[in-house]
Design a protein around this motif. Sequence first.
Motif: not given
Length: 443
Positions: A372-380, A366-367
């Motif tokens: 611009y194609g980049t998530a600030r936070d990522v949960l995986a 989850f982003g």
Amino acid sequence: MGISKKTIGLLVAAISMLPATVFAQLPDSVDPRRPETAMAAKGEDSTLTKSGYEQVPSLEGGDSVTHDLAQDDVKVGAVLRAGPIKEFFDPWFDAKRSLNEKYGLKLQFSYQALYQNADSSLGEDEAAAGRAEAQGAWTLLGRGTKNPGVLSFRLEDRHTLGTEIPPTQLGAQFGSASQTGTGFSDFGTALTEIAWRQTLLSGRMKFVAGKISAISWYNAHALSSPKRGFQNTALQSSLSKPAPGRGIGGGAATRLGSRFVVLAGIHDANARAPDNPFDTIDKNEFYKSLEIRWLPTTFERSRWDKVQVQIWHQDERADKGIPSGQGVTFSASRLYQDFWMPFILGGVSDGDASIFDADLVAGVGFGFQPVYGTARDVLAFAVGWGRPSDEELQEQYTAEVFYRFPLVGNLVITPSAQLIVNPANNPDEDKVWVLGARIRLTF
């Protein structure tokens, strides 16, 4: 150990069902006319990036020089606002922008560290290591055209941090078949990439040759990078294929229409990243791969939206006593609503050239607050199963969850937890928990 017809049949059936079952139930999520996409097409990305490094679709997985340069340059914000830190780095990023505009040279420096602790072990139960990098891409031919020629390079120093072993060795302490801390070893200083990348036919064909990675190109997904994504090798790509180190190799890829990519490569099967690549290439023992990719949306979204099927073969490694092997891997992923990305991967193999002779992995990322194609936070989260090529070892299950967030400016923190059930080489242990924390500073 042979591959049964039943196993091959199940794998083929799974691959054939992926587009219908995984992808067809939800609508496409991205409008190609999004403002940031339009700005990128015009080169007007000054408000979105720090040094003006454009987003170029890459055929590699996450742990690549070109991927790092683009992703780490995006202004994604941070949990804490730190004006003084931003003001301190602004002249540096302006200088990098000028260097790229004048000479076509993109540079990046980073330091990342990982600490891990296992709740059960036959030996050491903690490990920590640092990884300092200086890397770049220098466009020496065709700058500003659709057919650039680029020299990419990466210089690294990997070292332990106050522990007896680095994270790459922690899994072996309790019998895991996979590494719990991929990419965080202690080989010292080495030039781990020096390669020429050439684009032809207005971007439809790409070549690469030099000292390169043999594993980041095939069967990878957007969360494969050990610097940004999962730490356990069992969840980054299929371990039913071999994993040679960075050494002499080459590859070529071409787009067939708008939805298919064919990628073929050959690599030194005995390569080790810190070694002189010419010390082993003369053994003429190679890892060879052919991968076909189907892109359900567009080539620009191929980092997330893709189905990959790989056929590989590795020659016998005589000095190591490892017989030849061959196999098939597959992977599929799709990003929905610019927010969540399910993925699945696996493979089967014949022979002892790889850790597993069969494996299967499924996960989701989850982003939050994408820019611009980049998530600030990522949960995986991901979970995987693997059957060792060595019949004397037990089947292993691996799970990992991580949360990645930028604390301030260019400093990213990633706490994680792993659960290894039935470590393959430790029949006396039912499960082992590994807790970890990773930091990454880029500039």
